[in-house]
Motif scaffolding. Structure first.
Motif, PDB file in Angstrom:
ATOM      1  N   SER A   7       0.826  -1.209   0.000  1.00 35.29           N
ATOM      2  CA  SER A   7       0.000   0.000   0.000  1.00 35.29           C
ATOM      3  C   SER A   7       0.861   1.260   0.000  1.00 35.29           C
ATOM      4  O   SER A   7       0.582   2.224  -0.716  1.00 35.29           O
ATOM      5  CB  SER A   7      -0.921  -0.022   1.215  1.00 35.29           C
ATOM      6  OG  SER A   7      -1.672   1.154   1.290  1.00 35.29           O
ATOM      7  N   ILE A   8       1.943   1.262   0.795  1.00 37.46           N
ATOM      8  CA  ILE A   8       2.841   2.420   0.863  1.00 37.46           C
ATOM      9  C   ILE A   8       3.535   2.637  -0.482  1.00 37.46           C
ATOM     10  O   ILE A   8       3.612   3.762  -0.988  1.00 37.46           O
ATOM     11  CB  ILE A   8       3.882   2.234   1.993  1.00 37.46           C
ATOM     12  CG1 ILE A   8       3.198   2.264   3.363  1.00 37.46           C
ATOM     13  CG2 ILE A   8       4.968   3.304   1.915  1.00 37.46           C
ATOM     14  CD1 ILE A   8       4.089   1.796   4.507  1.00 37.46           C
ATOM     15  N   VAL A   9       4.032   1.562  -1.081  1.00 35.14           N
ATOM     16  CA  VAL A   9       4.723   1.664  -2.375  1.00 35.14           C
ATOM     17  C   VAL A   9       3.758   2.112  -3.463  1.00 35.14           C
ATOM     18  O   VAL A   9       4.092   2.975  -4.290  1.00 35.14           O
ATOM     19  CB  VAL A   9       5.406   0.328  -2.743  1.00 35.14           C
ATOM     20  CG1 VAL A   9       5.939   0.355  -4.164  1.00 35.14           C
ATOM     21  CG2 VAL A   9       6.520   0.011  -1.761  1.00 35.14           C
ATOM     22  N   ALA A  10       2.558   1.574  -3.481  1.00 32.19           N
ATOM     23  CA  ALA A  10       1.572   1.962  -4.489  1.00 32.19           C
ATOM     24  C   ALA A  10       1.219   3.443  -4.364  1.00 32.19           C
ATOM     25  O   ALA A  10       1.146   4.164  -5.364  1.00 32.19           O
ATOM     26  CB  ALA A  10       0.312   1.103  -4.355  1.00 32.19           C
ATOM     27  N   ALA A  11       1.028   3.909  -3.141  1.00 37.54           N
ATOM     28  CA  ALA A  11       0.708   5.322  -2.929  1.00 37.54           C
ATOM     29  C   ALA A  11       1.869   6.214  -3.361  1.00 37.54           C
ATOM     30  O   ALA A  11       1.664   7.251  -3.998  1.00 37.54           O
ATOM     31  CB  ALA A  11       0.355   5.574  -1.465  1.00 37.54           C
ATOM     32  N   HIS A  16      -1.438   1.646  -9.498  1.00 41.08           N
ATOM     33  CA  HIS A  16      -2.248   0.572  -8.919  1.00 41.08           C
ATOM     34  C   HIS A  16      -1.405  -0.694  -8.951  1.00 41.08           C
ATOM     35  O   HIS A  16      -0.895  -1.075  -9.997  1.00 41.08           O
ATOM     36  CB  HIS A  16      -3.536   0.363  -9.715  1.00 41.08           C
ATOM     37  CG  HIS A  16      -4.294  -0.848  -9.270  1.00 41.08           C
ATOM     38  ND1 HIS A  16      -5.024  -0.868  -8.106  1.00 41.08           N
ATOM     39  CD2 HIS A  16      -4.400  -2.080  -9.807  1.00 41.08           C
ATOM     40  CE1 HIS A  16      -5.564  -2.068  -7.960  1.00 41.08           C
ATOM     41  NE2 HIS A  16      -5.188  -2.823  -8.983  1.00 41.08           N
ATOM     42  N   ILE A  17      -1.222  -1.303  -7.807  1.00 37.46           N
ATOM     43  CA  ILE A  17      -0.479  -2.555  -7.725  1.00 37.46           C
ATOM     44  C   ILE A  17      -1.432  -3.598  -7.175  1.00 37.46           C
ATOM     45  O   ILE A  17      -1.957  -3.454  -6.084  1.00 37.46           O
ATOM     46  CB  ILE A  17       0.757  -2.423  -6.809  1.00 37.46           C
ATOM     47  CG1 ILE A  17       1.679  -1.316  -7.320  1.00 37.46           C
ATOM     48  CG2 ILE A  17       1.486  -3.753  -6.715  1.00 37.46           C
ATOM     49  CD1 ILE A  17       2.839  -1.003  -6.390  1.00 37.46           C
ATOM     50  N   GLU A  18      -1.657  -4.623  -7.956  1.00 36.76           N
ATOM     51  CA  GLU A  18      -2.583  -5.670  -7.533  1.00 36.76           C
ATOM     52  C   GLU A  18      -1.840  -6.732  -6.734  1.00 36.76           C
ATOM     53  O   GLU A  18      -0.853  -7.295  -7.206  1.00 36.76           O
ATOM     54  CB  GLU A  18      -3.240  -6.314  -8.751  1.00 36.76           C
ATOM     55  CG  GLU A  18      -4.362  -7.248  -8.397  1.00 36.76           C
ATOM     56  CD  GLU A  18      -5.154  -7.671  -9.612  1.00 36.76           C
ATOM     57  OE1 GLU A  18      -5.702  -8.776  -9.572  1.00 36.76           O
ATOM     58  OE2 GLU A  18      -5.218  -6.895 -10.577  1.00 36.76           O
ATOM     59  N   ALA A  19      -2.297  -6.981  -5.528  1.00 37.42           N
ATOM     60  CA  ALA A  19      -1.682  -7.995  -4.672  1.00 37.42           C
ATOM     61  C   ALA A  19      -2.126  -9.375  -5.116  1.00 37.42           C
ATOM     62  O   ALA A  19      -3.279  -9.578  -5.484  1.00 37.42           O
ATOM     63  CB  ALA A  19      -2.080  -7.763  -3.217  1.00 37.42           C
ATOM     64  N   ARG A  20      -1.190 -10.291  -5.069  1.00 35.62           N
ATOM     65  CA  ARG A  20      -1.510 -11.687  -5.347  1.00 35.62           C
ATOM     66  C   ARG A  20      -1.055 -12.482  -4.142  1.00 35.62           C
ATOM     67  O   ARG A  20       0.134 -12.608  -3.879  1.00 35.62           O
ATOM     68  CB  ARG A  20      -0.799 -12.159  -6.612  1.00 35.62           C
ATOM     69  CG  ARG A  20      -1.202 -13.553  -7.018  1.00 35.62           C
ATOM     70  CD  ARG A  20      -0.513 -13.970  -8.264  1.00 35.62           C
ATOM     71  NE  ARG A  20       0.925 -14.074  -7.972  1.00 35.62           N
ATOM     72  CZ  ARG A  20       1.785 -14.685  -8.750  1.00 35.62           C
ATOM     73  NH1 ARG A  20       1.405 -15.190  -9.886  1.00 35.62           N
ATOM     74  NH2 ARG A  20       3.061 -14.745  -8.408  1.00 35.62           N
TER      75      ARG A  20
END
Length: 87
Positions: A7-11, A16-20
């Motif tokens: 979340s920190i890196v995406a912000a 948008h980084i989708e978690a898998r």
């Protein structure tokens, strides 16, 4: 948690980084660590990740954007009018 770091890196990146999520630890188990040992020696971070990651991302982005010459083996030097973007 890894989700908080994501979340920190995406912000910081504005992307948008989708978690898998995967089941259980994969690979080297020693990478699953805790700060307990180093904190027991009196160490504590001076800058929280929520501050350090965005600052570092901004710094890296500015370094990439200000790059003017790219050297590639066998290709010589190539002058750029604008630096590459972080992808």
């Amino acid at each position: 948690s890894v989700d908080e770091l994501l979340s920190i890196v995406a912000a910081a990146s504005g992307k948008h980084i989708e978690a898998r999520h995967i089941a259980g630890p994969v690979g080297v188990l020693s990478r699953n660590f805790s700060n307990d040992r180093i904190e027991s020696l009196g160490w504590a971070p001076k800058i929280p990740l929520s501050v350090g990651i965005p600052e570092t991302y901004a710094w890296v982005s500015s370094q990439v954007a200000s790059a003017r010459i790219v050297a590639a083996p066998g290709m010589g030097s190539k002058s750029l009018t604008q630096g590459p973007e972080l992808g």
